[in-house]
Motif scaffolding. Structure first.
Motif, PDB file in Angstrom:
ATOM      1  N   ARG A   1      -6.243   2.716  -4.695  1.00  6.37           N
ATOM      2  CA  ARG A   1      -4.713   2.788  -4.009  1.00  6.37           C
ATOM      3  C   ARG A   1      -4.145   3.925  -4.845  1.00  6.37           C
TER       4      ARG A   1
ATOM      5  N   SER B   1      -0.465   3.416   5.957  1.00  4.08           N
ATOM      6  CA  SER B   1      -0.992   2.341   5.220  1.00  4.08           C
ATOM      7  C   SER B   1      -2.409   1.934   5.579  1.00  4.08           C
TER       8      SER B   1
ATOM      9  N   VAL C   1       0.674  -1.248  -0.194  1.00  5.07           N
ATOM     10  CA  VAL C   1       0.025   0.175   0.140  1.00  5.07           C
ATOM     11  C   VAL C   1       0.617   1.231   0.110  1.00  5.07           C
ATOM     12  N   SER C   2       1.940   1.276   0.716  1.00  2.00           N
ATOM     13  CA  SER C   2       2.609   2.591   1.150  1.00  2.00           C
ATOM     14  C   SER C   2       3.745   2.900   0.019  1.00  2.00           C
TER      15      SER C   2
END
Length: 703
Positions: free
Chosen positions: A673, A601, A404-405
């Motif tokens: 995302r 995240s 995610v990050s």
């Protein structure tokens, strides 16, 4: 554990707010105010108040998991640890030690970060270790090292902010990212000081400002240079200070003079009158500060941008003086301590450089190994993740969720899937952990004792308040067990205070010297600022027979900077474009950030009902003119497309953003995302990716 209040600290951002935790009869944990801690004085944001929700077995991992086919199934600790050790050993044997990677996190305690760096270099013998703090303030760290010879987020306590005459806040929405800190800026204005906020969005923080500048994303470097030009042109440079306390002024001044106000207005979109007013407000008081955050730092020219803002402070005599200076608002809970003690690719404990022979010798002696056995510097965070599945075949990951990050996240997800083996230690089944071959459930903040270092450089003691559930072990126990299985039987204690005592010795004499800090002092003094060396000759003893100790260093640089000659360095820099400017195909700029109810995240906060109710999902923030051209109404699904991928989220239409810019928060996985879109172009010095500016186009979506 006794059912009494335990003073400790929040697990989230770098404020590390003080709180009290009390176990309740129903098995939950109650959070209450801790007014004695000066950073938050009892105030807590929604994330802090609800932090105990993640302790619940309803949302956390409670058993090791191992992959069987396409499924993760429960396993015993012995099975899980044996599998990790076996796979790491096989990778080293077949491909060499650098085929084993280690990826850490800015939320790990100092003890864990220290042990993880030692584990990578002593047990695995790999150079391939870095951590997600590289995505936080690495550009500010590099700029601070160049200018001052030392990197500490804030060189002064937060309590100094209200006493300053002016604060320029660059690229920070602290009203949402660290809400309890906003009171210091409110008090600044109540005391007659001025707050200037620089942000392409009209954020909740910008609404508090006396002056709000809205530059085009990615142009903070030009903006700082334009302000420095005006400082010179208007005769506001502090020539006496420059001569006494700095070097390199002539070259930096010459570079700035090429950035005249009208030229900077064309680049940034900030009108010349606002540039002149900023310089007046900054230079007229006796004291002033510049504080940066991710906005100017998460750029492929982030280090140069930080250098430009530091040059402005130095030219105006605004560094190394009371209530003045440059500082960085660190993001992650232990982002400061996390990079000081060895989990960064090029560093050893105490903020020592890995390629310094003296530093290697000192740390090797503490560790009881040959200095020549320590590997050299490895890859930075994004470069390490990009090498997964090719040069790096197995990965041990602690406290991070790069699926995610990380920038260009879909690519990084594929790289993670291509690994021969992935082991993850976490408290929840994050999106990254769900891809692992082995997942280990580990203790979290309220279930363990350890230290963190907040954005001020204040080392703090988190205290264990509750007993972890059966079947949960600490990260220190995990590394102890793995080291033993991999043939290193000593040197990896499981008691955090024993680890900290070793960390003290390893850091002694380094830039981030913790040798004078003990758990006892942290408990008695509400934290201690580094550097805090052990005095060579005690000055005496108090009534209890306790030798006098170094008090810690709350305020840096008041007498001298950390370079050998005691002087700060101007660094000449010039404006350059972002790595990916808009064009006919991708005509809009995307910038990313956080919202108040989620953290990083979102791996933990997205499991808290109250926080999800406040921030249930991603969105695309855009100006009404841009929405009209697109034909999108409030709440309509909008696709944001970059050269790297496509994300879809509801439109949020507001006048509080530039018409040429869209904003997305980055807390979510799936089709919304944001980091699917972001650009991994790296700063040449800090290796920071360019999260804050990339070219995109917008499309309507039929549902």
């Amino acid at each position: 554990m006794p059912n009494s209040a335990t003073p400790t600290h929040c697990p989230y951002c770098a404020l590390q707010c003080g709180m009290n935790l009390t176990p309740a009869p129903d098995g939950t944990v109650e959070v209450s105010e801790r007014a004695d801690f000066p950073v938050n004085r009892g105030a807590l944001c929604g994330k802090g108040r609800t932090a105990p929700a993640v302790l619940s077995s309803r949302v956390r991992l409670t058993s090791p998991l191992v992959r069987s086919g396409d499924t993760l199934v429960p396993a015993t600790w012995e099975e899980a640890l044996d599998r990790i050790a076996g796979e790491l050993s096989r990778t080293r044997t077949e491909h060499g030690p650098d085929a084993c990677g280690v990826f850490g996190g800015g939320g790990l305690t100092n003890e864990k970060a220290y042990t993880l760096g030692k584990f990578a270099r002593v047990v695995l013998g790999t150079s391939q270790i870095d951590y997600n703090g590289r995505f936080c303030m690495s550009s500010a760290a590099a700029g601070g090292m160049k200018a001052f010879g030392l990197d500490r987020g804030l060189p002064f306590p937060l309590e100094d902010i209200p006493k300053s005459g002016c604060v320029i806040l660059v690229g920070s929405n602290l009203a949402e990212t660290m809400p309890p800190s906003l009171r210091f800026f409110t008090e600044l204005r109540e005391n007659g000081g001025t707050l200037i906020v620089i942000d392409p969005r009209r954020t909740k923080t910008a609404e508090q400002a006396d002056l709000h500048l809205m530059p085009r994303p990615g142009t903070d470097l030009a903006l700082a240079l334009g302000l420095l030009h005006l400082v010179v042109a208007e005769g506001r440079a502090d020539e006496a200070y420059i001569a006494e306390r700095t070097v390199g002024w002539e070259d930096a001044r010459a570079a700035a003079m090429a950035h005249w106000p009208e030229y900077v207005e064309r680049i940034t979109g900030v009108p010349v009158p606002q540039l002149r007013e900023t310089v007046r407000l900054f230079c007229e008081p006796e004291s002033a500060m510049v504080l940066t955050a991710r906005g100017p730092e998460q750029q492929s020219k982030g280090t140069d941008t930080v250098s430009a803002w530091i040059n402005l402070c130095l030219a105006a005599g605004r560094a190394g003086r009371p209530f003045s200076g440059y500082g960085c608002l660190t993001g992650q809970g232990n982002g400061q301590g996390g990079r000081e003690h060895g989990q960064k690719a090029d560093q050893l404990p105490g903020y020592r450089k890995l390629d310094d022979p003296a530093a290697r010798a000192h740390v090797a002696e503490v560790w009881g190994v040959d200095p020549d056995s320590l590997p050299g510097p490895g890859r930075s965070a994004y470069e390490l993740l990009d090498a997964l599945g090719t040069d790096i075949r197995s990965l041990l990951l602690m406290g991070s969720n790069p699926v995610v990050s990380a920038p260009h996240a879909a690519h990084i997800e594929e790289r993670i899937k291509s690994l021969d083996f992935l082991a993850v230690c976490d408290v929840v089944l994050s999106e990254t952990a769900a891809l692992a071959d082995v997942v280990l459930p580990v203790t979290q903040w309220a279930e363990e004792t350890g230290t963190t270092t907040n954005l001020e450089g204040r080392v703090l003691l988190r205290r264990q308040a509750i007993t972890p559930p059966d079947g949960i072990r600490s990260d220190l126990e995990v590394m102890h067990e793995l080291a033993d299985r991999l043939g290193v039987e000593k040197g990896f204690p499981t008691d955090p205070e024993e680890v900290f005592e070793e960390l003290r010795r390893a850091s002694a004499g380094g830039p981030a010297d913790y040798s004078g800090i003990t758990y006892r002092r942290l408990a008695e003094e509400n934290g201690v600022f580094w550097p805090c060396p052990t005095p060579e000759t005690p000055a005496g003893a108090d009534g209890e027979g306790r030798a006098d100790v170094h008090p810690g260093t709350a305020r840096l640089f008041l007498d001298r900077f950390a370079h050998p000659d005691g002087r700060a360095r101007f660094v000449p820099v010039s404006h350059r474009a972002i790595a990916e400017e808009p064009d006919a195909e991708y005509p809009v700029l995307l910038t990313t950030g956080r919202v108040v109810a989620q953290y990083q995240s979102g791996a933990q906060t997205r499991r808290v009902d109250e926080l999800n109710a406040a921030a249930p999902g991603p969105f695309v923030e855009l100006h009404p003119r841009l929405a009209e051209r697109l034909g999108a109404a409030e709440g309509d699904p909008v696709a944001v497309v970059s050269r790297r991928g496509r994300a879809v989220a509801p439109a949020r239409i507001t006048l509080g953003i530039r018409p040429d810019t869209v904003f997305m928060p980055f807390h979510w996985y799936g089709e919304g995302r944001a980091n699917t879109l972001t650009n991994p172009a790296l700063d040449p010095t800090s290796r920071m990716p360019e999260f804050k500016a990339c070219a995109v186009r917008l499309e309507t979506v039929e549902r």
